[in-house]
Design a protein around this motif. Structure first.
Motif, mmCIF file in Angstrom:
data_model
loop_
_atom_site.group_PDB
_atom_site.id
_atom_site.type_symbol
_atom_site.label_atom_id
_atom_site.label_comp_id
_atom_site.label_asym_id
_atom_site.label_seq_id
_atom_site.Cartn_x
_atom_site.Cartn_y
_atom_site.Cartn_z
ATOM 1 N N GLN A 117 -9.825 10.166 -10.756
ATOM 2 C CA GLN A 117 -10.018 8.849 -11.365
ATOM 3 C C GLN A 117 -10.400 8.959 -12.836
ATOM 4 O O GLN A 117 -9.858 8.247 -13.690
ATOM 5 N N GLN A 159 0.807 -1.217 0.000
ATOM 6 C CA GLN A 159 0.000 0.000 0.000
ATOM 7 C C GLN A 159 0.843 1.271 0.000
ATOM 8 O O GLN A 159 0.377 2.322 -0.450
ATOM 9 N N VAL A 162 -2.099 -5.583 -5.123
ATOM 10 C CA VAL A 162 -1.727 -4.691 -4.026
ATOM 11 C C VAL A 162 -2.137 -5.363 -2.719
ATOM 12 O O VAL A 162 -3.327 -5.546 -2.450
ATOM 13 N N GLU A 182 -1.330 10.070 -6.619
ATOM 14 C CA GLU A 182 -0.696 9.997 -7.934
ATOM 15 C C GLU A 182 0.306 11.129 -8.082
ATOM 16 O O GLU A 182 0.198 12.163 -7.418
ATOM 17 N N LEU A 229 1.590 5.947 -9.619
ATOM 18 C CA LEU A 229 0.350 5.735 -8.886
ATOM 19 C C LEU A 229 0.631 4.960 -7.605
ATOM 20 O O LEU A 229 1.471 4.068 -7.577
ATOM 21 N N LYS A 230 -0.126 5.316 -6.560
ATOM 22 C CA LYS A 230 -0.084 4.599 -5.287
ATOM 23 C C LYS A 230 -1.465 3.972 -5.107
ATOM 24 O O LYS A 230 -2.453 4.666 -4.856
ATOM 25 N N PHE A 231 -1.530 2.643 -5.276
ATOM 26 C CA PHE A 231 -2.803 1.956 -5.396
ATOM 27 C C PHE A 231 -3.430 1.630 -4.043
ATOM 28 O O PHE A 231 -2.748 1.526 -3.023
ATOM 29 N N LYS A 232 -4.743 1.397 -4.087
ATOM 30 C CA LYS A 232 -5.467 0.825 -2.961
ATOM 31 C C LYS A 232 -5.376 -0.703 -3.052
ATOM 32 O O LYS A 232 -5.158 -1.250 -4.136
ATOM 33 N N GLN A 252 -8.222 -1.102 -18.125
ATOM 34 C CA GLN A 252 -8.499 -2.178 -17.162
ATOM 35 C C GLN A 252 -9.460 -3.197 -17.769
ATOM 36 O O GLN A 252 -10.380 -2.854 -18.520
ATOM 37 N N TYR A 297 -5.720 -5.917 -9.868
ATOM 38 C CA TYR A 297 -6.092 -5.147 -11.050
ATOM 39 C C TYR A 297 -5.486 -5.777 -12.299
ATOM 40 O O TYR A 297 -4.277 -5.996 -12.367
ATOM 41 N N VAL A 349 -7.185 5.701 -6.960
ATOM 42 C CA VAL A 349 -5.921 5.477 -6.258
ATOM 43 C C VAL A 349 -5.832 6.291 -4.967
ATOM 44 O O VAL A 349 -6.607 7.230 -4.739
ATOM 45 N N MET A 407 -8.984 0.426 -10.801
ATOM 46 C CA MET A 407 -7.544 0.528 -10.570
ATOM 47 C C MET A 407 -7.075 1.978 -10.574
ATOM 48 O O MET A 407 -6.008 2.287 -10.037
#
Length: 286
Positions: A138, A62, A211, A120, A183-186, A97, A190, A117, A114
Motif C-alpha cells: 500500500q 471485485q 467497487v 496488483e 489494481l484489483k480493488f476491495k 486519493q 474511491y 488492494v 484505495m
C-alpha cells in the motif's frame, strides 16, 4: 488543385496492443483508465477539451482489474502559452486519493485506502533506476501513483520555481507516458484527483471508482425492449432489446441514428425467462 501533396493537419496516431499478462486470468475483465484532453484553458485547448480522467466515474466488480496508464505531449504550445502548472508546454498527471470531489485536498498517505488492494500487477522492467519494479504494498502504491516514478527530486527548500526540471512537487521530472500497472480493488468508493491540474475553478481533473460487492458489474437494464407476437404463429412471442446506452438519437438534421454503446458486449449476459404460473416458477428460453 495542386494541394494534394500538402499536409495541413496531421492527425495520425500510433498505438500498440500488448498481450494479457499471464498473471491475469483469461476470464477477468480489465478496465482501462487513462487521461483525455490537453493542457490549457477551454480556449487554448479548443477543439479538444481540458484535462480529465476517462472514465470519470468507473464502476467495477471485485474480480475486475483497472489498468492505470496514459500518454502525453512535451510540446502542447498550440494556441498561446497553454496555461497550466509545472514546466511549460508539457502534459503531466498523477493520482492522489481525496475524500471530497468538491475540494482539492489529498488524503494523508496513511488514509489512502484505495491503494489497500486485493492484488496488483506491476509492469515496470527490472534493473532500471528508481527501483520501481517488483511487488508493491500500500505504501509503495501511494508513492508511485502520487510521484509517478520521478527520481532525483529536489528537497522542498531547494525548489525556487515551477519550471525546475527536478521540481517533483509539480511532476516536472515525470515522463509524459506513464504505465502504473493494474489494481484489483476491495469493495468501496474511491475518489481521486491529479494534484497538478486543479488550479482553476473550471478545471478539475478528478475521478471516482466504485467497487461493488459482486464479482463483476451486473449489466444495466436493456433498452428498446419490445415483445410482439410472431406472424402466423400467435402462440409465439418475439422479444428484442438493445444494450444499455443504445437508445437512438436524432441528429441536427432530424435524422434518426441507431445508438451505439461501449456496453454492447454486456448484452450477452441478458437472459430471457418466462413463467406460466404468475411468477412462482421461471425457466430460461432461447
Amino acid at each position: 488543385t495542386n494541394q494534394f501533396g500538402r499536409t495541413f493537419q496531421d492527425r495520425s496516431h500510433v498505438f500498440s496492443i500488448r498481450s494479457r499478462p499471464p498473471e491475469i486470468p483469461q476470464n477477468a475483465h480489465i478496465y482501462n483508465l487513462n487521461v483525455k484532453g490537453k493542457r490549457g484553458n477551454i480556449v487554448q485547448t479548443f477543439p479538444a477539451v481540458e484535462y480529465d480522467f476517462h472514465p470519470v466515474d468507473l464502476v467495477v466488480g471485485q474480480d475486475d482489474w483497472v489498468h492505470f496508464q496514459w500518454t502525453g505531449n512535451d510540446n502542447t504550445n498550440n494556441n498561446g502559452n497553454n496555461n497550466g502548472e509545472g514546466t511549460n508546454s508539457e502534459d503531466r498527471h498523477n493520482i492522489v486519493q481525496i475524500a471530497n470531489l468538491g475540494l482539492n485536498v489529498p488524503l494523508p498517505a496513511s488514509e489512502a485506502s484505495m491503494f489497500d488492494v486485493q492484488a496488483e500487477w506491476n509492469p515496470h522492467p527490472k534493473n532500471l533506476p528508481g527501483n520501481f519494479d517488483g511487488p508493491r504494498d500500500q505504501q509503495e502504491l501511494v508513492r508511485q501513483f502520487a510521484l509517478v516514478k520521478q527520481t532525483d527530486c529536489l528537497e522542498a527548500g531547494a525548489i525556487s520555481g515551477d519550471q525546475q526540471r527536478q521540481n517533483c512537487e509539480k511532476l516536472n521530472a515525470a515522463a509524459a507516458t506513464i504505465d502504473l500497472g493494474m489494481l484489483k480493488f476491495k469493495p468501496g468508493v474511491y475518489k481521486y484527483m491529479s494534484s497538478r491540474n486543479n488550479n482553476f475553478s473550471n478545471r478539475a481533473q478528478k475521478g471516482k471508482i466504485t467497487v461493488v460487492n459482486s464479482l463483476s458489474v451486473p449489466p444495466r437494464p436493456p433498452t428498446k425492449l419490445t415483445a410482439r407476437s410472431v406472424e402466423n404463429a400467435p402462440e409465439q412471442v418475439r422479444v428484442e432489446w438493445g444494450p444499455h446506452g443504445a437508445d437512438d438519437y436524432v441528429t441536427t438534421s432530424g435524422a434518426v441514428v441507431p445508438g451505439r454503446s461501449e456496453e454492447l458486449w454486456n448484452s450477452m449476459d441478458y437472459v430471457l425467462q418466462v413463467s406460466s404460473n404468475a411468477g412462482e416458477d421461471w425457466w430460461s428460453v432461447e
